[in-house]
Design a protein around this motif. Sequence first.
Motif, PDB file in Angstrom:
ATOM      1  N   VAL A  64       1.419  -0.798   0.116  1.00  0.00           N
ATOM      2  CA  VAL A  64      -0.038  -0.156  -0.189  1.00  0.00           C
ATOM      3  C   VAL A  64       1.412   1.276  -0.216  1.00  0.00           C
ATOM      4  N   ALA A  65       1.763   1.130   0.361  1.00  0.00           N
ATOM      5  CA  ALA A  65       3.044   2.043   0.184  1.00  0.00           C
ATOM      6  C   ALA A  65       3.186   2.365  -0.402  1.00  0.00           C
ATOM      7  N   GLY A  66       3.294   1.329  -1.206  1.00  0.00           N
ATOM      8  CA  GLY A  66       4.135   1.272  -2.508  1.00  0.00           C
ATOM      9  C   GLY A  66       2.833   2.276  -3.568  1.00  0.00           C
ATOM     10  N   TYR A  67       2.080   2.025  -3.720  1.00  0.00           N
ATOM     11  CA  TYR A  67       0.901   2.577  -4.428  1.00  0.00           C
ATOM     12  C   TYR A  67       1.097   4.123  -3.567  1.00  0.00           C
ATOM     13  N   TRP A  68       1.324   4.977  -2.906  1.00  0.00           N
ATOM     14  CA  TRP A  68       0.958   6.189  -2.903  1.00  0.00           C
ATOM     15  C   TRP A  68       1.903   7.495  -3.450  1.00  0.00           C
ATOM     16  N   PRO A  69       3.129   6.936  -3.650  1.00  0.00           N
ATOM     17  CA  PRO A  69       3.811   7.602  -4.530  1.00  0.00           C
ATOM     18  C   PRO A  69       3.255   8.241  -5.441  1.00  0.00           C
ATOM     19  N   ALA A  70       2.740   6.872  -6.433  1.00  0.00           N
ATOM     20  CA  ALA A  70       2.127   7.133  -7.947  1.00  0.00           C
ATOM     21  C   ALA A  70       0.658   8.154  -7.392  1.00  0.00           C
ATOM     22  N   VAL A  71       0.280   7.927  -6.369  1.00  0.00           N
ATOM     23  CA  VAL A  71      -1.276   8.867  -6.137  1.00  0.00           C
ATOM     24  C   VAL A  71      -0.627  10.324  -5.767  1.00  0.00           C
ATOM     25  N   GLU A  72       0.269  10.625  -5.349  1.00  0.00           N
ATOM     26  CA  GLU A  72       1.076  11.846  -5.308  1.00  0.00           C
ATOM     27  C   GLU A  72       1.443  12.514  -6.835  1.00  0.00           C
ATOM     28  N   MET A  73       1.693  11.643  -7.623  1.00  0.00           N
ATOM     29  CA  MET A  73       2.631  12.241  -8.819  1.00  0.00           C
ATOM     30  C   MET A  73       1.594  12.112 -10.073  1.00  0.00           C
ATOM     31  N   SER A  74       0.275  10.819  -9.994  1.00  0.00           N
ATOM     32  CA  SER A  74      -0.113  11.186 -10.639  1.00  0.00           C
ATOM     33  C   SER A  74      -1.400  12.217 -10.996  1.00  0.00           C
ATOM     34  N   THR A  75      -0.956  12.498 -12.568  1.00  0.00           N
ATOM     35  CA  THR A  75      -1.597  13.924 -12.985  1.00  0.00           C
ATOM     36  C   THR A  75      -3.353  13.961 -13.685  1.00  0.00           C
ATOM     37  N   ALA A  76      -3.566  12.669 -12.933  1.00  0.00           N
ATOM     38  CA  ALA A  76      -5.776  12.290 -13.384  1.00  0.00           C
ATOM     39  C   ALA A  76      -6.296  12.834 -12.585  1.00  0.00           C
ATOM     40  N   ASP A  77      -7.596  12.689 -12.651  1.00  0.00           N
ATOM     41  CA  ASP A  77      -8.636  13.750 -11.864  1.00  0.00           C
ATOM     42  C   ASP A  77      -9.257  12.843 -10.732  1.00  0.00           C
ATOM     43  N   TYR A  78      -8.697  11.189 -10.730  1.00  0.00           N
ATOM     44  CA  TYR A  78      -8.437  10.648  -9.741  1.00  0.00           C
ATOM     45  C   TYR A  78      -7.844   9.112  -9.899  1.00  0.00           C
ATOM     46  N   PHE A  79      -7.053   8.952  -8.756  1.00  0.00           N
ATOM     47  CA  PHE A  79      -6.359   7.308  -8.978  1.00  0.00           C
ATOM     48  C   PHE A  79      -6.764   6.343  -8.835  1.00  0.00           C
ATOM     49  N   GLN A 101      -4.521   1.804  11.166  1.00  0.00           N
ATOM     50  CA  GLN A 101      -3.649   2.333  10.682  1.00  0.00           C
ATOM     51  C   GLN A 101      -3.000   3.998   9.673  1.00  0.00           C
ATOM     52  N   LEU A 102      -3.834   3.538   8.641  1.00  0.00           N
ATOM     53  CA  LEU A 102      -2.539   4.640   7.732  1.00  0.00           C
ATOM     54  C   LEU A 102      -3.332   5.487   7.995  1.00  0.00           C
ATOM     55  N   GLN A 103      -2.176   6.759   7.292  1.00  0.00           N
ATOM     56  CA  GLN A 103      -3.000   7.822   6.950  1.00  0.00           C
ATOM     57  C   GLN A 103      -4.101   8.317   6.461  1.00  0.00           C
ATOM     58  N   VAL A 104      -5.126   8.952   6.443  1.00  0.00           N
ATOM     59  CA  VAL A 104      -6.215   9.015   6.280  1.00  0.00           C
ATOM     60  C   VAL A 104      -6.420   9.173   4.238  1.00  0.00           C
ATOM     61  N   GLU A 105      -5.357   9.918   4.109  1.00  0.00           N
ATOM     62  CA  GLU A 105      -5.705   9.669   3.018  1.00  0.00           C
ATOM     63  C   GLU A 105      -5.702   8.866   1.878  1.00  0.00           C
ATOM     64  N   GLN A 106      -4.030   7.942   2.798  1.00  0.00           N
ATOM     65  CA  GLN A 106      -4.321   6.250   2.266  1.00  0.00           C
ATOM     66  C   GLN A 106      -5.263   5.133   2.536  1.00  0.00           C
ATOM     67  N   GLN A 107      -6.428   5.799   3.931  1.00  0.00           N
ATOM     68  CA  GLN A 107      -7.625   4.794   3.618  1.00  0.00           C
ATOM     69  C   GLN A 107      -8.430   4.661   2.793  1.00  0.00           C
ATOM     70  N   GLU A 108      -8.506   5.538   1.998  1.00  0.00           N
ATOM     71  CA  GLU A 108      -9.448   6.256   0.967  1.00  0.00           C
ATOM     72  C   GLU A 108      -8.868   5.667  -0.520  1.00  0.00           C
ATOM     73  N   MET A 109      -8.156   4.816  -0.523  1.00  0.00           N
ATOM     74  CA  MET A 109      -7.659   4.031  -2.552  1.00  0.00           C
ATOM     75  C   MET A 109      -7.264   3.190  -1.860  1.00  0.00           C
ATOM     76  N   VAL A 110      -7.819   2.689  -0.370  1.00  0.00           N
ATOM     77  CA  VAL A 110      -7.918   1.543  -0.322  1.00  0.00           C
ATOM     78  C   VAL A 110      -9.385   0.774   0.001  1.00  0.00           C
ATOM     79  N   ARG A 111      -9.549  -0.516  -0.734  1.00  0.00           N
ATOM     80  CA  ARG A 111     -10.801  -0.984  -0.428  1.00  0.00           C
ATOM     81  C   ARG A 111     -10.860  -2.719  -0.134  1.00  0.00           C
ATOM     82  N   THR A 112     -11.579  -3.274   1.297  1.00  0.00           N
ATOM     83  CA  THR A 112     -11.647  -4.883   1.225  1.00  0.00           C
ATOM     84  C   THR A 112     -12.068  -5.557   0.831  1.00  0.00           C
ATOM     85  N   TYR A 113     -12.778  -6.568   0.030  1.00  0.00           N
ATOM     86  CA  TYR A 113     -13.810  -7.002   0.135  1.00  0.00           C
ATOM     87  C   TYR A 113     -13.556  -8.881   0.041  1.00  0.00           C
TER      88      TYR A 113
END
Length: 113
Positions: A64-79, A101-113
């Motif tokens: 999950v931490a590895g995905y976060w830099p991609a979110v920050e660098m993304s120029t798309a309207d959404y990740f 336990q993640l930062q709020v911003e990181q929590q918003e990018m993950v879902r569990t089903y």
Amino acid sequence: MGIGLVPGDGAGRGDHQAVVRVDDDLHVRRAAVPLNFPLQGRSSSFLLEIDLSTEQLARIREKVAGYWPAVEMSTADYFPYVVFVVKDLVRRNELTRLFRQLQVEQQEMVRTY
């Protein structure tokens, strides 16, 4: 390890791929799965993680931490959401606790089903 989005296959579907840098010699591509809602005039995509309960929670946190830099660098309207599909409720609860336990911003990018 790092993850970044690159353009899709050029088929005009607006899809993306995450390039996962595992080490200096190996890159793994994970395609963002497109999901279209034509009646609502919108589409979405997500990165799918199939969890078979074989990885330690520390490794999941690293992913999950590895995905976060991609979110920050993304120029798309959404990740795309990172969706973890699990095989049982016990594992889902473990991942849910981990993600809380993640930062709020990181929590918003993950879902569990």
